[in-house]
Structures are given as structure tokens and as C-alpha cells.
Design a protein around this motif. Structure first.
Motif, PDB file in Angstrom:
ATOM      1  N   THR A  64       0.857  -1.182   0.000  1.00 51.70           N
ATOM      2  CA  THR A  64       0.000   0.000   0.000  1.00 51.70           C
ATOM      3  C   THR A  64       0.891   1.229   0.000  1.00 51.70           C
ATOM      4  O   THR A  64       1.753   1.381   0.865  1.00 51.70           O
ATOM      5  N   TYR A  65       0.707   2.070  -0.982  1.00 50.74           N
ATOM      6  CA  TYR A  65       1.481   3.303  -1.093  1.00 50.74           C
ATOM      7  C   TYR A  65       0.636   4.451  -0.554  1.00 50.74           C
ATOM      8  O   TYR A  65      -0.483   4.660  -1.000  1.00 50.74           O
ATOM      9  N   VAL A  66       1.158   5.142   0.439  1.00 50.79           N
ATOM     10  CA  VAL A  66       0.454   6.295   1.002  1.00 50.79           C
ATOM     11  C   VAL A  66       1.100   7.552   0.437  1.00 50.79           C
ATOM     12  O   VAL A  66       2.259   7.842   0.722  1.00 50.79           O
ATOM     13  N   PRO A  67       0.361   8.297  -0.404  1.00 48.59           N
ATOM     14  CA  PRO A  67       0.927   9.533  -0.952  1.00 48.59           C
ATOM     15  C   PRO A  67       1.206  10.547   0.157  1.00 48.59           C
ATOM     16  O   PRO A  67       0.443  10.654   1.112  1.00 48.59           O
ATOM     17  N   ILE A  68       2.301  11.269   0.004  1.00 52.39           N
ATOM     18  CA  ILE A  68       2.676  12.286   0.993  1.00 52.39           C
ATOM     19  C   ILE A  68       2.683  13.653   0.309  1.00 52.39           C
ATOM     20  O   ILE A  68       3.263  13.817  -0.756  1.00 52.39           O
ATOM     21  N   VAL A  69       2.025  14.616   0.938  1.00 53.04           N
ATOM     22  CA  VAL A  69       2.020  15.995   0.458  1.00 53.04           C
ATOM     23  C   VAL A  69       3.132  16.729   1.214  1.00 53.04           C
ATOM     24  O   VAL A  69       3.031  16.924   2.425  1.00 53.04           O
ATOM     25  N   PRO A  70       4.223  17.113   0.525  1.00 53.22           N
ATOM     26  CA  PRO A  70       5.294  17.822   1.218  1.00 53.22           C
ATOM     27  C   PRO A  70       4.997  19.315   1.344  1.00 53.22           C
ATOM     28  O   PRO A  70       4.549  19.947   0.399  1.00 53.22           O
ATOM     29  N   GLY A  98      -0.004  29.454   5.469  1.00 54.34           N
ATOM     30  CA  GLY A  98      -0.387  28.480   4.458  1.00 54.34           C
ATOM     31  C   GLY A  98      -1.661  27.794   4.899  1.00 54.34           C
ATOM     32  O   GLY A  98      -2.148  28.025   6.017  1.00 54.34           O
ATOM     33  N   GLU A  99      -2.220  26.974   4.035  1.00 65.13           N
ATOM     34  CA  GLU A  99      -3.432  26.216   4.366  1.00 65.13           C
ATOM     35  C   GLU A  99      -3.334  24.822   3.772  1.00 65.13           C
ATOM     36  O   GLU A  99      -2.841  24.655   2.656  1.00 65.13           O
ATOM     37  N   LEU A 100      -3.801  23.848   4.532  1.00 65.51           N
ATOM     38  CA  LEU A 100      -4.027  22.521   3.982  1.00 65.51           C
ATOM     39  C   LEU A 100      -5.503  22.482   3.618  1.00 65.51           C
ATOM     40  O   LEU A 100      -6.356  22.818   4.441  1.00 65.51           O
ATOM     41  N   GLU A 101      -5.817  22.141   2.371  1.00 65.33           N
ATOM     42  CA  GLU A 101      -7.214  22.049   1.951  1.00 65.33           C
ATOM     43  C   GLU A 101      -7.531  20.580   1.696  1.00 65.33           C
ATOM     44  O   GLU A 101      -7.042  19.977   0.740  1.00 65.33           O
ATOM     45  N   VAL A 102      -8.356  20.022   2.600  1.00 63.60           N
ATOM     46  CA  VAL A 102      -8.682  18.606   2.540  1.00 63.60           C
ATOM     47  C   VAL A 102      -9.939  18.402   1.712  1.00 63.60           C
ATOM     48  O   VAL A 102     -10.966  19.040   1.949  1.00 63.60           O
ATOM     49  N   SER A 103      -9.838  17.494   0.748  1.00 60.91           N
ATOM     50  CA  SER A 103     -10.965  17.165  -0.116  1.00 60.91           C
ATOM     51  C   SER A 103     -12.143  16.715   0.749  1.00 60.91           C
ATOM     52  O   SER A 103     -11.976  15.899   1.651  1.00 60.91           O
ATOM     53  N   PRO A 125       5.734  11.565   7.880  1.00 61.09           N
ATOM     54  CA  PRO A 125       4.340  11.530   7.432  1.00 61.09           C
ATOM     55  C   PRO A 125       3.355  11.686   8.585  1.00 61.09           C
ATOM     56  O   PRO A 125       3.440  10.973   9.578  1.00 61.09           O
ATOM     57  N   LEU A 126       2.461  12.654   8.454  1.00 57.15           N
ATOM     58  CA  LEU A 126       1.408  12.897   9.442  1.00 57.15           C
ATOM     59  C   LEU A 126       0.069  12.568   8.786  1.00 57.15           C
ATOM     60  O   LEU A 126      -0.291  13.168   7.773  1.00 57.15           O
ATOM     61  N   ALA A 127      -0.658  11.627   9.344  1.00 54.62           N
ATOM     62  CA  ALA A 127      -1.917  11.172   8.757  1.00 54.62           C
ATOM     63  C   ALA A 127      -3.006  12.233   8.893  1.00 54.62           C
ATOM     64  O   ALA A 127      -3.073  12.960   9.884  1.00 54.62           O
ATOM     65  N   VAL A 128      -3.867  12.298   7.884  1.00 52.94           N
ATOM     66  CA  VAL A 128      -5.009  13.209   7.887  1.00 52.94           C
ATOM     67  C   VAL A 128      -6.172  12.518   8.590  1.00 52.94           C
ATOM     68  O   VAL A 128      -6.419  11.327   8.372  1.00 52.94           O
ATOM     69  N   LEU A 129      -6.875  13.247   9.449  1.00 52.12           N
ATOM     70  CA  LEU A 129      -8.035  12.690  10.149  1.00 52.12           C
ATOM     71  C   LEU A 129      -9.092  12.232   9.142  1.00 52.12           C
ATOM     72  O   LEU A 129      -9.343  12.930   8.147  1.00 52.12           O
ATOM     73  N   PRO A 130      -9.742  11.099   9.380  1.00 47.87           N
ATOM     74  CA  PRO A 130     -10.715  10.589   8.415  1.00 47.87           C
ATOM     75  C   PRO A 130     -11.927  11.501   8.202  1.00 47.87           C
ATOM     76  O   PRO A 130     -12.511  11.500   7.133  1.00 47.87           O
ATOM     77  N   ASN A 131     -12.288  12.296   9.202  1.00 50.32           N
ATOM     78  CA  ASN A 131     -13.461  13.177   9.075  1.00 50.32           C
ATOM     79  C   ASN A 131     -13.093  14.610   8.696  1.00 50.32           C
ATOM     80  O   ASN A 131     -13.946  15.492   8.667  1.00 50.32           O
ATOM     81  N   ALA A 132     -11.822  14.852   8.367  1.00 46.09           N
ATOM     82  CA  ALA A 132     -11.373  16.208   8.025  1.00 46.09           C
ATOM     83  C   ALA A 132     -11.904  16.613   6.650  1.00 46.09           C
ATOM     84  O   ALA A 132     -11.975  15.806   5.734  1.00 46.09           O
ATOM     85  N   LYS A 133     -12.291  17.878   6.539  1.00 47.25           N
ATOM     86  CA  LYS A 133     -12.655  18.456   5.242  1.00 47.25           C
ATOM     87  C   LYS A 133     -12.578  19.964   5.354  1.00 47.25           C
ATOM     88  O   LYS A 133     -12.766  20.533   6.420  1.00 47.25           O
ATOM     89  N   GLY A 134     -12.247  20.616   4.252  1.00 51.03           N
ATOM     90  CA  GLY A 134     -12.154  22.069   4.250  1.00 51.03           C
ATOM     91  C   GLY A 134     -10.725  22.552   4.387  1.00 51.03           C
ATOM     92  O   GLY A 134      -9.776  21.808   4.193  1.00 51.03           O
ATOM     93  N   GLU A 152      -4.049  10.500   2.253  1.00 48.79           N
ATOM     94  CA  GLU A 152      -2.707  11.039   2.088  1.00 48.79           C
ATOM     95  C   GLU A 152      -2.170  11.493   3.441  1.00 48.79           C
ATOM     96  O   GLU A 152      -2.926  11.681   4.388  1.00 48.79           O
ATOM     97  N   SER A 153      -0.867  11.654   3.502  1.00 48.98           N
ATOM     98  CA  SER A 153      -0.203  12.194   4.683  1.00 48.98           C
ATOM     99  C   SER A 153       0.446  13.515   4.319  1.00 48.98           C
ATOM    100  O   SER A 153       0.634  13.820   3.148  1.00 48.98           O
ATOM    101  N   VAL A 154       0.815  14.280   5.344  1.00 45.84           N
ATOM    102  CA  VAL A 154       1.480  15.569   5.157  1.00 45.84           C
ATOM    103  C   VAL A 154       2.831  15.494   5.861  1.00 45.84           C
ATOM    104  O   VAL A 154       2.946  14.916   6.939  1.00 45.84           O
TER     105      VAL A 154
END
Length: 134
Positions: free
Chosen positions: A5-11, A114-119, A77-86, A35-37
Motif C-alpha cells: 500500500t502506497y500512502v501519498p505524501i504531500v510535502p 499556508g493552508e491545507l485544503e482537505v478534499s 508523514p502525518l496522517a489526515v483525520l478521516p473526518n477532516a474536510k475544508g 494522504e499524509s502531510v
């Protein structure tokens, strides 16, 4: 057959000029669920990365990074919360905590935003990746 499993990372790369002044960053970093950050300091400066209100990451920080020390130059890599959006605004500021033998005038360096914009649609993203239509 087992597949990895490949987890994409947003640098999120943090850079400075020759005087140690933080350089501007892209305003928005698009992030999809799954994805992770990774916050990375590319130059020998010390910074603190903190989220302005709430974080979309499992580890909310603040993150103290030191570009002069390879073991402390990135969060990993820092995982994004499953319920995150915006949008999740964050600030990258010079780390002003005292360092023995170092001298720096307060107020010399400007923080950057800066901002992280989660789908907002993790299911839709999964469907797009699989090539299915709904």
C-alpha cells in the motif's frame, strides 16, 4: 498476490534566504483523504509550525523543526483525520526559544501562512482512483 500500500505524501517545504528570512510558500496545499502531510525545513533555520484554529492531522502539533539538524528537519508523514474536510490554516514562524550561544534580535523574522485544503469527499476520491463512475 500481495501488493504494497502506497500512502501519498504531500510535502510542505519551508525555505529561507541567505539571511535566514523565511520565503513565501504556496498559499494552499491540496490534500486528499488517505494522504499524509510532511512539513520539511530545507534550510538551516529553526521554525515552529502550528495550526491557527484546528488541525486536520492526527498529531495536531505544534511542530518544532530545525533545518540544521537532519533528524529534526521534518515531521515525517502525518496522517489526515478521516473526518477532516475544508481548509486548515497554519503558520510557520521562526522558533524564538533560546539556544545557548546563539543571538537573534526579536522581531527580525516574519512568519508565513499556508493552508491545507482537505478534499471533502473521501468516497468520491476512492471512486475516481478506481476508475468507476457513480
Amino acid at each position: 498476490m500481495t501488493s504494497k500500500t502506497y500512502v501519498p505524501i504531500v510535502p510542505v517545504t519551508i525555505q529561507s534566504d541567505s539571511n535566514g528570512q523565511l520565503l513565501n510558500m504556496p498559499l494552499v496545499y491540496p490534500v486528499n483523504h488517505g494522504e499524509s502531510v510532511d512539513f520539511v525545513v530545507a534550510d538551516p533555520v529553526r521554525v515552529v509550525v502550528s495550526f491557527d484554529q484546528s488541525s486536520c492531522l492526527v498529531d495536531a502539533g505544534p511542530f518544532y523543526l530545525d533545518g540544521g539538524n537532519p533528524s529534526k528537519a521534518a515531521t515525517g508523514p502525518l496522517a489526515v483525520l478521516p473526518n477532516a474536510k475544508g481548509r486548515y490554516p497554519f503558520t510557520v514562524a521562526p522558533d524564538t526559544s533560546p539556544v545557548p550561544g546563539a543571538y537573534k534580535k526579536p522581531g527580525d523574522f516574519e512568519a508565513k501562512q499556508g493552508e491545507l485544503e482537505v478534499s471533502p469527499d473521501p468516497e468520491g476520491e476512492d471512486e475516481k482512483r478506481k476508475g468507476k463512475r457513480g
